[in-house]
Design a protein around this motif. Structure first.
Motif, PDB file in Angstrom:
ATOM      1  N   GLY A  74       0.795  -1.231   0.000  1.00  0.00           N
ATOM      2  CA  GLY A  74       0.000   0.000   0.000  1.00  0.00           C
ATOM      3  C   GLY A  74       0.820   1.270   0.000  1.00  0.00           C
ATOM      4  N   GLY A  75       2.145   1.145   0.049  1.00  0.00           N
ATOM      5  CA  GLY A  75       2.995   2.333   0.001  1.00  0.00           C
ATOM      6  C   GLY A  75       2.926   3.144   1.277  1.00  0.00           C
ATOM      7  N   ALA A  76       3.672   4.233   1.274  1.00  0.00           N
ATOM      8  CA  ALA A  76       3.679   5.110   2.442  1.00  0.00           C
ATOM      9  C   ALA A  76       2.303   5.745   2.641  1.00  0.00           C
ATOM     10  N   THR A  77       1.602   5.977   1.540  1.00  0.00           N
ATOM     11  CA  THR A  77       0.304   6.653   1.638  1.00  0.00           C
ATOM     12  C   THR A  77      -0.690   5.820   2.443  1.00  0.00           C
ATOM     13  N   GLN A  80      -0.053   6.221   6.008  1.00  0.00           N
ATOM     14  CA  GLN A  80      -0.526   7.525   6.501  1.00  0.00           C
ATOM     15  C   GLN A  80      -1.964   7.409   7.007  1.00  0.00           C
ATOM     16  N   TRP A 102       4.269  16.284   1.287  1.00  0.00           N
ATOM     17  CA  TRP A 102       3.898  14.976   1.842  1.00  0.00           C
ATOM     18  C   TRP A 102       3.256  15.085   3.217  1.00  0.00           C
ATOM     19  N   THR A 148       7.094  14.921   8.777  1.00  0.00           N
ATOM     20  CA  THR A 148       7.719  14.301   7.610  1.00  0.00           C
ATOM     21  C   THR A 148       9.213  14.595   7.720  1.00  0.00           C
ATOM     22  N   ASN A 150      11.785  14.045   5.901  1.00  0.00           N
ATOM     23  CA  ASN A 150      12.391  14.673   4.724  1.00  0.00           C
ATOM     24  C   ASN A 150      11.301  14.863   3.671  1.00  0.00           C
ATOM     25  N   THR A 152      10.367  15.207   0.158  1.00  0.00           N
ATOM     26  CA  THR A 152      11.012  14.779  -1.081  1.00  0.00           C
ATOM     27  C   THR A 152      10.878  15.803  -2.207  1.00  0.00           C
ATOM     28  N   ASP A 172       7.210  10.173   8.927  1.00  0.00           N
ATOM     29  CA  ASP A 172       7.339   9.634   7.574  1.00  0.00           C
ATOM     30  C   ASP A 172       8.804   9.780   7.162  1.00  0.00           C
ATOM     31  N   SER A 174      10.090   8.209   4.490  1.00  0.00           N
ATOM     32  CA  SER A 174      10.162   7.555   3.174  1.00  0.00           C
ATOM     33  C   SER A 174      11.426   7.898   2.408  1.00  0.00           C
ATOM     34  N   SER A 175      11.837   9.174   2.448  1.00  0.00           N
ATOM     35  CA  SER A 175      12.951   9.551   1.572  1.00  0.00           C
ATOM     36  C   SER A 175      14.252   9.798   2.335  1.00  0.00           C
ATOM     37  N   GLY A 193       8.086   4.180   2.525  1.00  0.00           N
ATOM     38  CA  GLY A 193       7.995   3.417   1.278  1.00  0.00           C
ATOM     39  C   GLY A 193       9.429   3.059   0.896  1.00  0.00           C
ATOM     40  N   GLN A 195      10.913   2.682  -1.999  1.00  0.00           N
ATOM     41  CA  GLN A 195      11.410   2.968  -3.355  1.00  0.00           C
ATOM     42  C   GLN A 195      12.404   4.117  -3.491  1.00  0.00           C
TER      43      GLN A 195
HETATM   44  C1  LIG Z   1       8.038  11.638   1.998  1.00  0.00           C
HETATM   45  C2  LIG Z   1       7.048  10.818   1.206  1.00  0.00           C
HETATM   46  N1  LIG Z   1       5.943  10.353   1.812  1.00  0.00           N
HETATM   47  C3  LIG Z   1       5.033   9.617   1.145  1.00  0.00           C
HETATM   48  C4  LIG Z   1       5.178   9.320  -0.190  1.00  0.00           C
HETATM   49  C5  LIG Z   1       4.144   8.495  -0.891  1.00  0.00           C
HETATM   50  O1  LIG Z   1       4.669   7.220  -1.027  1.00  0.00           O
HETATM   51  P1  LIG Z   1       3.902   6.039  -1.772  1.00  0.00           P
HETATM   52  O2  LIG Z   1       3.868   6.411  -3.216  1.00  0.00           O
HETATM   53  O3  LIG Z   1       4.756   4.846  -1.470  1.00  0.00           O
HETATM   54  O4  LIG Z   1       2.541   5.931  -1.204  1.00  0.00           O
HETATM   55  C6  LIG Z   1       6.308   9.773  -0.870  1.00  0.00           C
HETATM   56  C7  LIG Z   1       6.483   9.453  -2.305  1.00  0.00           C
HETATM   57  O5  LIG Z   1       7.274   9.987  -3.026  1.00  0.00           O
HETATM   58  C8  LIG Z   1       7.260  10.551  -0.156  1.00  0.00           C
HETATM   59  O6  LIG Z   1       8.353  11.032  -0.769  1.00  0.00           O
END
Ligand SMILES: Cc1ncc(COP(=O)(O)O)c(C=O)c1O
Length: 361
Positions: A74-77, A80, A102, A148, A150, A152, A172, A174-175, A193, A195
């Motif tokens: 489901g990704g970072a979203t 959330q 973000w 958050t 960082n 992105t 968060d 993620s980055s 996330g 990626q």
């Molecule tokens: C800081 C941050 N949070 C959340 C997301 C969303 O991540 P996802 O696409 O894995 O849901 C991103 C995606 O670039 C991000 O950079």
């Protein structure tokens, strides 16, 4: 054809040795006669891969024993939204500090579930700063405080872990996860996330203090329940085994390279080089983020004349430097320089930027 230096924000460049190992193991993983991606997630082979990935991630970023690690979809979203369902009562206040795009998506995801409050925001200055801690308005009864680490897109990064009092701090990452040592015990929960710094898209990690799982949260399906996910070893349904396996290879690569301390040194050098080229360009390039909170991972910058954007991108690509176009929300350029971006890639970009300025300045 040689590999380009790829500055994509995510999905992002992966370490070449990891891609080569995956290539070698693609048809026959460890003599099993099948690819790891063709085997049952409940079989001994993949269960071993999953267990090693968790152990390596714990070692890499120093996850304390009283924290659980989940590998989720489901990704970072999705995380959330799920943090509110798992850790806040219906309508309970939850405080959000917004320092970029973000943070805004994070608060949007929880609006159906909690009383989402903006404790502080730097939107009025175009997300070029992080609101001073002294100005944050925190709620007495907040389920958590969300930041958050960082941003992105805007290239703004917390350089310290804020003290938020009694409510647990959720972040968060993620980055910027694994880009430098952090003290996880200062957080109730972090999520990312994969990626950007951890591997391929399609899998996320959630690291959470176990005692938070005693909270009732809100009515939710089992699949959205972190407690159930933990009990089910992040395998309540078929997990993204390929992504998990690749992330595991990235963890091993980072450990072999010297761990997060080593990446912190490299990332400091890489980002300092790019910012020095930008700041030393006499206004040809500009980055407007406050120097104290500039991101070490994502360097957004603008050319003094927008008409030069297209030639910049074209010539960069011809020089083997790709994915430099900025996010559509900001325009301009962005160089994402995660752990897997080698220092020579950033040096090549710095040299190109200086040459381009000489040709077009
Ligand atoms: C800081 C941050 N949070 C959340 C997301 C969303 O991540 P996802 O696409 O894995 O849901 C991103 C995606 O670039 C991000 O950079």
């Amino acid at each position: 054809m040689p590999r380009a230096f790829n500055f994509s924000a995510g999905p992002a460049t992966l370490p070449e040795p990891v891609l080569r190992q995956a290539q070698e193991e693609m048809l026959d993983w460890h003599g099993v006669g099948a690819s790891i991606v063709e085997l049952s997630h409940r079989g001994p082979e993949f269960m071993g891969v999953a267990a090693e990935a968790e152990a390596d991630l714990r070692k890499l970023i120093g996850v304390p024993d009283d924290y659980a690690v989940l590998f989720t979809q489901g990704g970072a979203t999705a995380q959330q939204a799920l943090i509110a369902l798992n850790f806040a009562d219906p309508g309970q206040p939850a405080d959000y500090v917004i320092s970029g795009h973000w943070g805004k998506t994070a608060i949007k995801q929880v609006k159906p579930y909690v009383d989402a409050r903006i404790a502080a925001s730097s939107e009025s200055d175009g997300f070029r700063t992080i609101p001073d801690r002294a100005t944050w308005t925190l709620s007495d009864d907040a389920a958590y405080v969300h930041i958050t680490a960082n941003e992105t897109i805007h290239g703004v990064e917390f350089r310290d872990t804020p003290d938020v009092g009694a409510a647990p701090l959720f972040a968060d990452f993620s980055s910027s996860i694994a880009s430098e040592p952090i003290d996880i015990s200062k957080y109730g929960l972090i999520y990312a996330g994969a990626q950007k710094n951890l591997g391929p898209v399609g899998i996320s990690v959630v690291i959470l203090r176990r005692d938070l799982l005693e909270r009732a949260g809100q009515p939710r399906a089992d699949i959205f329940d972190y407690r159930s996910q933990l009990k089910g070893e992040s395998m309540l349904n078929t997990p993204p085994t390929w992504n998990w396996y690749l992330a595991g290879l990235v963890f091993k690569w980072m450990l072999a390279e010297g761990g997060v301390e080593e990446f912190a040194r490299r990332n400091a050098r890489k980002s300092a080089l790019l910012y020095s080229v930008i700041d030393g360009s006499g206004g040809f390039y500009r980055n407007e983020v406050g120097p104290a909170v500039r991101s070490r991972m994502n360097v957004p910058f603008f050319l003094h004349d927008e008409a030069l954007d297209k030639p910049f991108l074209k010539q960069a690509s011809e020089a083997g430097l790709i994915s430099l176009k900025g996010h559509r929300a900001l325009g301009g350029m962005r160089a994402s320089i995660y752990n897997a971006m080698p220092e020579e890639g950033v040096q090549a970009l710095a040299d190109f930027m200086q040459g381009f300025r000489k040709r077009h300045g």
